[in-house]
Design a protein around this motif. Structure first.
Motif, PDB file in Angstrom:
ATOM      1  N   ARG A 416       0.213  -0.147  -0.264  1.00 58.62           N
ATOM      2  CA  ARG A 416      -0.448   0.663   0.776  1.00 58.62           C
ATOM      3  C   ARG A 416       0.539   1.034   1.888  1.00 58.62           C
ATOM      4  N   GLY A 418       3.544   1.752   1.539  1.00 62.39           N
ATOM      5  CA  GLY A 418       4.333   2.884   1.024  1.00 62.39           C
ATOM      6  C   GLY A 418       5.768   2.830   1.510  1.00 62.39           C
ATOM      7  N   SER A 423       5.215   4.252  -3.927  1.00 65.19           N
ATOM      8  CA  SER A 423       4.034   5.063  -3.625  1.00 65.19           C
ATOM      9  C   SER A 423       2.899   4.664  -4.556  1.00 65.19           C
ATOM     10  N   HIS A 600      12.701   4.137  -6.660  1.00 65.79           N
ATOM     11  CA  HIS A 600      11.322   4.451  -6.285  1.00 65.79           C
ATOM     12  C   HIS A 600      10.380   4.116  -7.433  1.00 65.79           C
ATOM     13  N   ARG A 602       6.349   4.629  -8.501  1.00 65.59           N
ATOM     14  CA  ARG A 602       5.054   5.247  -8.171  1.00 65.59           C
ATOM     15  C   ARG A 602       4.006   4.625  -9.074  1.00 65.59           C
TER      16      ARG A 602
END
Ligand SMILES: Nc1ncnc2c1ncn2[C@@H]1O[C@H](COP(=O)(O)OP(=O)(O)OP(=O)(O)O)[C@@H](O)[C@H]1O
Length: 632
Positions: A416, A418, A423, A600, A602
Motif C-alpha cells: 500500500r 508503494g 506497486s 520494480h 507490480r
C-alpha cells in the motif's frame, strides 16, 4: 466417450475421489493392484494408499496421516485446465474418512506388515514426533539413504591448514583494501565449506552465493596444492550453463592462476544417465571430483539427491547452494529446505572459532545482523544462510522477507505504501502492465530490427509478466493472448506467432545439448544485416545466434509461469496473483515471483488473495527435516 482419467474399476471412496479429480486413474489403479496382491480390501486403507501415491505426484515424500484432509495438491480444475471457464475444485467437500480409523487400519494392514501372499510390503508406516507418516517403500528407503550418508559425512571434518585458511580468507573477503567487517556471512560460509565435507550455502537471489562459491574454490585450491577437479552441477541445463559462466568469470577475476578444472553440467549428465534409468556413477563407481558444487539445489528431488550422495566419494567436498524459500522441485522432496530446517546433531567444528571467530562473535551492524542462536545451530550442520541482498532494491527485499516470514499485515503495508520499487493494482487494472508490455515489446522489436541481438536480449529482460496458473482467467494463456492484442494494437501490426518475426520473444521448452540451448532459456528473434531472421540467446559476453528452425521445442512467450521463471531475474516484474481459492497460491509462489524483480515489482490482484497467499505455506511432507523417524 470414456474419460481416460476415470478409473473404471474403482468403487466407493476411491471412485468418489477419482471423480472429484483428487485422485488420478493411475493412483487408483496402483492402490487397487497393491490391495489385490496383498489381500487388502479395506476402503480407507486403499484410499490412504492411493493418496500416498498422489502425495508423491504432488511433491511430498510421504503422507502425513494427521493432516490427510489438508493434503497439499497442485491445481485441480473442473474442466481442461486450458479452459478459461475452469475453476479450481474444493477438496474439503469430499467424504474424508476418519483419520484415526485410517491409521488403525494401516497398522494392521498386510500392505504395511507384509502378508501371507509373499514378501510384498509396499508401504511403510513411520512414527515421528509430528505424527504418523505413510511412505511408499521406495521413498522411505531413499530418505533413509540420504539421512545415513549425510550423517556419515558429518562424522568427520576434513584436515585443513588453518594458517593458510586464515590468510586466504583475509585476502579473499576484502573491502576498501582491508578484510571485510565482521560479521560477514559470506566469509563464514566460505570457511564452513572449507572445513566441512558437506555444506549448505543458502540465500535469496543476489545475496552473493556465486560470489562466495568462487571464493570457496579458491580456498580449496589453496589448501590442495594440486589441480582441483571441480564438478559444477544444477538440476537444469539452463542453471548449469549460467553457473559455469558466473563461477568461471568470478574465479578468473579473483586469480586467473587458480588451479581448478571447472566442468558444469546437469545432475543427470554428471551422474552419467543412461537410457533405461541406469547411471554410470553410483555407490560402486564414484564420481571423480574433489569438489562438487550443486546450484539451484531447491529444485533437486529426493531421488536425485539420493543418487548423487551414493555416487560421491566420502572425501569429496560437497557444497549445496540454493534458496530454500523458493518453490521446490517438480518431483517429490524439498531436500534443501529440509536440510536447512533439520536440527543439527553434530558439534560445531572447533576450527571455525579459530579462523572466523570474529564473525561468530561480532555484534550486528546496518548491513548484517549478529549471529543468532539458530544461526549457530545451523552452523553445526554445515549450513549458512546469506541474508544481505546485493542486487535488488531494499524495498523489494523487505517485501520478500515479509512474504517469506508469513506476515500478511506487513506485506500489505509495504504494498500500500508503494513507491518506486513496488506497486499494487486491482485484478482489472491493466493500464500499467499494458504500458510495460507495449514499451518492452517496442524496445525489443526496435533492437531486433536493427540487428542488435545484445540490446534486444537486454530489453527483453526489462519487464516480465508472471502468472501462477497456465490456464484459467489468471493464467499464462489468457495473459499472453491479451498481451499480444495490446502489442498489435499499439504497433498497428497483427502478431502472428505461427511465423518468425523480429522482436518475437521465445521460450525454449526442451533441452538440446548439441546447440547448448536448454529448457527454460529465453531468447528473441532478431533480423540480421543480411535480412535473415535468427534466434538470439544470452550466453556470456556474446549472444548465441542460431536459425530458429534449429530450435526443436520453442514457444512465443509474452507471459510465463512463476515456476518457469525460477533462476532468472528481470528489471520489472508484474505478478498476476490468482484468486484466493487457488491451490497454487502460496507463500513460496509469491516469494519466488517477487524475488524475480530487481527494481520494480507490480502485484496484480486483490488484498484478500495476497493475504491468503502469504498465509499459506507449501507443506511438502517429508521425514528428512525431523531428527528421527521409526518404521512401525
Ligand atoms: N561481497 C561482495 N562485494 C561486492 N559485490 C558483491 C559481493 N557479493 C556479491 N556481490 C555482487 O552482487 C551481485 C550478486 O551476487 P551473486 O551473483 O554472487 O549472487 P547469487 O546469490 O549467486 O544470485 P543468484 O541467486 O541470482 O544467482 C553480483 O554482481 C556480485 O558480484
Amino acid at each position: 466417450m470414456t474419460d481416460a482419467r476415470v478409473a473404471q474399476r474403482g468403487k466407493g471412496l476411491l471412485r468418489t475421489f477419482n471423480d472429484a479429480k483428487m485422485l488420478s486413474a493411475a493412483d487408483v489403479h496402483v492402490a487397487l493392484r497393491l490391495g489385490t496382491l496383498a489381500g487388502e480390501h479395506d476402503e480407507p486403507v486403499l484410499l490412504a494408499t492411493a493418496l500416498a501415491v498422489r502425495a508423491v505426484r504432488s511433491g511430498s515424500v510421504c503422507l502425513e496421516l494427521n493432516k490427510i484432509r489438508d493434503f497439499p495438491v497442485e491445481e485441480i480444475w473442473t474442466g481442461d485446465d486450458a479452459d478459461e471457464g475452469a475453476e479450481p475444485i474444493d477438496t474439503a467437500t469430499l467424504p474424508w474418512p476418519d483419520e484415526a480409523a485410517v491409521a488403525a487400519g494401516l497398522r494392521a494392514s498386510p500392505l504395511v506388515l507384509g502378508g501371507p501372499n509373499g514378501p510384498l510390503r509396499p508401504l511403510r508406516l513411520v512414527e515421528s514426533p509430528e505424527g504418523e507418516l505413510l511412505y511408499l517403500d521406495r521413498y522411505f528407503r531413499q530418505e533413509q539413504t540420504v539421512r545415513k550418508l549425510l550423517d556419515e559425512r558429518a562424522q568427520t571434518h576434513p584436515d585443513v591448514d588453518e594458517v593458510r585458511l586464515r590468510e586466504d580468507l583475509d585476502a579473499l573477503f576484502r573491502e576498501n583494501g582491508a578484510p571485510t567487517r565482521a560479521p560477514d556471512r559470506q566469509r563464514l560460509a566460505a570457511a564452513v565449506a572449507a572445513t566441512h565435507c558437506t555444506s549448505v550455502l543458502a540465500g535469496g537471489p543476489g545475496t552473493g552465493k556465486t560470489h562466495t562459491v568462487a571464493r570457496v574454490l579458491a580456498l580449496l585450491a589453496g589448501q590442495s596444492g594440486e589441480r582441483l577437479r571441480v564438478g559444477l552441477a544444477a538440476p537444469t541445463g539452463k542453471a548449469a550453463a549460467r553457473l559455469q559462466e558466473s563461477v568461471a568469470a568470478q574465479t578468473n577475476a579473483i586469480d586467473p592462476e587458480t588451479k581448478t578444472d571447472l566442468a558444469a553440467m546437469t545432475l543427470h549428465r554428471m551422474l552419467g544417465w543412461r537410457p533405461g534409468g541406469k547411471y554410470r556413477y553410483n555407490a560402486g563407481n564414484h564420481l571423480p571430483y574433489d569438489v562438487i558444487v550443486v546450484d539451484e539445489t531447491s529444485m533437486v528431488s529426493l531421488t536425485m539427491m539420493c543418487r548423487l550422495l551414493e555416487a560421491v566419494r566420502p572425501d569429496t567436498r560437497m557444497v549445496l547452494v540454493g534458496d530454500p524459500d523458493q518453490l521446490a522441485s517438480v518431483d517429490a522432496g524439498a531436500v534443501l529446505a529440509d536440510l536447512v530446517a533439520r536440527p543439527a546433531t553434530g558439534a560445531e567444528n572447533p576450527v571455525l572459532a579459530r579462523v572466523v571467530g570474529a564473525d561468530l562473535a561480532a555484534p550486528g551492524n546496518d548491513d548484517e545482523p549478529a549471529l543468532r542462536g539458530e544461526d549457530r545451530d545451523r552452523l553445526r550442520g554445515g549450513v549458512v544462510r546469506l541474508s544481505r541482498g546485493r542486487r535488488f532494491n531494499a524495498t523489494i527485499g523487505r517485501l520478500a522477507d515479509a512474504v517469506r516470514d508469513g506476515l500478511p499485515d506487513e506485506v500489505i503495508a509495504i504494498l500500500r505504501a508503494g513507491g518506486d520499487a513496488v506497486s499494487f493494482v486491482g485484478p482489472d487494472d491493466w493500464d500499467a502492465v499494458r504500458g510495460d508490455v507495449v514499451a518492452t515489446s517496442a524496445a525489443v522489436t526496435a533492437a531486433a530490427l536493427a540487428g542488435n541481438a545484445a540490446a534486444a536480449l537486454k530489453q527483453s529482460e526489462s519487464h516480465r509478466l508472471l502468472c501462477a496458473h497456465r490456464g484459467g482467467q489468471y493464467g499464462v494463456s489468457w495473459w499472453a493472448r491479451r498481451s499480444m492484442e495490446w502489442v498489435s494494437e499499439a504497433s498497428g501490426h497483427a502478431l502472428d506467432p505461427s511465423r518468425w518475426y523480429p522482436g518475437q520473444p521465445l521460450l525454449v521448452t526442451a533441452n538440446d545439448h548439441d546447440t547448448k540451448i536448454y529448457n527454460g532459456d529465453t531468447g528473441v528473434v532478431v533480423r540480421r544485416a543480411d535480412g535473415e531472421l535468427v534466434a538470439a540467446f544470452a550466453r556470456g559476453d556474446e549472444p548465441f545466434l542460431l536459425h530458429p528452425s534449429r530450435l526443436a521445442a520453442v514457444q512465443t512467450v509474452y507471459a510465463m509461469t512463476i515456476h518457469r521463471s525460477q533462476g532468472s531475474q528481470y528489471d520489472t516484474v508484474s505478478v498476476v496473483v490468482p484468486g484466493e481459492e487457488s491451490s497454487l497460491l502460496t507463500r513460496e509462489l509469491l516469494y519466488t515471483a517477487i524475488t524475480r524483480a530487481q527494481n520494480h515489482v507490480r502485484i496484480i490482484g486483490t488484498e484478500e488473495s495476497v493475504r491468503a497467499g502469504v498465509s499459506k505455506q507449501v507443506l511438502r511432507a517429508s521425514g528428512l527435516q525431523l531428527a528421527e523417524v521409526r518404521s512401525v
